[in-house]
Design a protein around this motif. Structure first.
Motif, short mmCIF file in Angstrom:
data_model
loop_
_atom_site.label_atom_id
_atom_site.label_comp_id
_atom_site.label_asym_id
_atom_site.label_seq_id
_atom_site.Cartn_x
_atom_site.Cartn_y
_atom_site.Cartn_z
N LEU A 182 0.81 -1.22 0.00
CA LEU A 182 0.00 0.00 0.00
C LEU A 182 0.85 1.27 0.00
N LEU A 183 2.15 1.12 0.14
CA LEU A 183 3.05 2.27 0.21
C LEU A 183 3.42 2.77 -1.18
N ARG A 184 3.99 3.97 -1.22
CA ARG A 184 4.58 4.49 -2.47
C ARG A 184 5.98 3.88 -2.61
N GLU A 185 6.48 3.91 -3.82
CA GLU A 185 7.82 3.35 -4.06
C GLU A 185 8.86 3.97 -3.13
N ARG B 198 -8.19 2.68 -2.38
CA ARG B 198 -7.34 2.24 -1.27
C ARG B 198 -6.22 3.22 -0.98
N VAL B 199 -5.84 4.00 -1.99
CA VAL B 199 -4.81 5.03 -1.83
C VAL B 199 -5.24 6.27 -2.62
N PRO B 200 -4.78 7.44 -2.20
CA PRO B 200 -5.13 8.65 -2.96
C PRO B 200 -4.31 8.74 -4.25
N GLN B 201 -4.88 9.43 -5.21
CA GLN B 201 -4.17 9.65 -6.45
C GLN B 201 -3.05 10.66 -6.20
N GLU B 202 -1.91 10.40 -6.78
CA GLU B 202 -0.78 11.30 -6.60
C GLU B 202 -0.87 12.47 -7.57
N GLU C 182 6.53 -2.74 -1.60
CA GLU C 182 6.89 -4.10 -2.02
C GLU C 182 5.72 -4.65 -2.82
N ALA C 183 6.03 -5.46 -3.82
CA ALA C 183 4.98 -6.07 -4.62
C ALA C 183 4.06 -6.89 -3.70
N PRO C 184 2.77 -6.86 -3.97
CA PRO C 184 1.83 -7.59 -3.12
C PRO C 184 1.99 -9.10 -3.28
N ALA C 185 1.67 -9.81 -2.22
CA ALA C 185 1.65 -11.27 -2.27
C ALA C 185 0.57 -11.69 -3.26
N PRO C 186 0.79 -12.80 -3.98
CA PRO C 186 -0.20 -13.23 -4.96
C PRO C 186 -1.59 -13.47 -4.35
N TRP D 138 -0.11 -1.91 -10.13
CA TRP D 138 -0.71 -2.10 -8.81
C TRP D 138 -1.22 -0.77 -8.25
N ARG D 139 -0.41 0.27 -8.39
CA ARG D 139 -0.80 1.58 -7.86
C ARG D 139 -2.08 2.07 -8.54
#
Length: 139
Positions: free
Chosen positions: A52-55, A126-130, A60-64, A117-118
């Motif tokens: 859920l974080l920014r780069e 789930r996250v705001p648009q940058e 980290e890539a999400p678990a499958p 993913w983003r």
């Protein structure tokens, strides 16, 4: 007869301003999107929340399992994207085999790239648009 037209730079600036106004309207409309129940296909507490974080924040890539649960949850509510091919197009994945790429993200044979993913996280609220600041108009 003489027709006065703005110069190219003024025309480009006008287009930029109009596109910015449209973007602001879309951001406001995003605040009115409907709410849906949380996914219950996987226990998210068992996984890192780094997806859920920014780069720049340690993404980290999400678990499958997360990918599969989030995608299935989304597709359950939005039948227009009920196939992996249609979901791929929504996420900007083009070309032949785009459905195979979605399946590869879900089964873990390929890590889901940050940009894809983003975009999905933004689409699902789930996250705001940058918003990227303009440093200046370079001509």
């Amino acid at each position: 007869m003489k027709i006065d037209l703005p110069n190219i730079q003024d025309q480009q600036r006008f287009i930029y301003e109009e596109a910015t106004k449209e973007a602001i309207a879309q951001l406001k409309a995003n605040l009115m999107a409907p709410e849906y129940p949380a996914q219950d296909l996987v226990d998210e507490s068992l996984y890192s929340r780094a997806h859920l974080l920014r780069e720049s924040e340690g993404w980290e890539a999400p678990a499958p399992e997360i990918v599969k649960a989030y995608f299935r949850h989304f597709q359950n509510y939005f039948s227009d994207y009920g196939t992996d091919a249609k979901l791929a197009v929504l996420l900007g994945i083009t070309g032949g085999g785009n459905d195979r790429r979605i399946r590869a993200f879900k089964d873990g044979s390929k890590k889901t790239p940050y940009g894809i993913w983003r975009r999905f996280l933004v689409l699902t609220g789930r996250v705001p648009q940058e918003i990227i600041p303009v440093m200046g108009f370079m001509r």
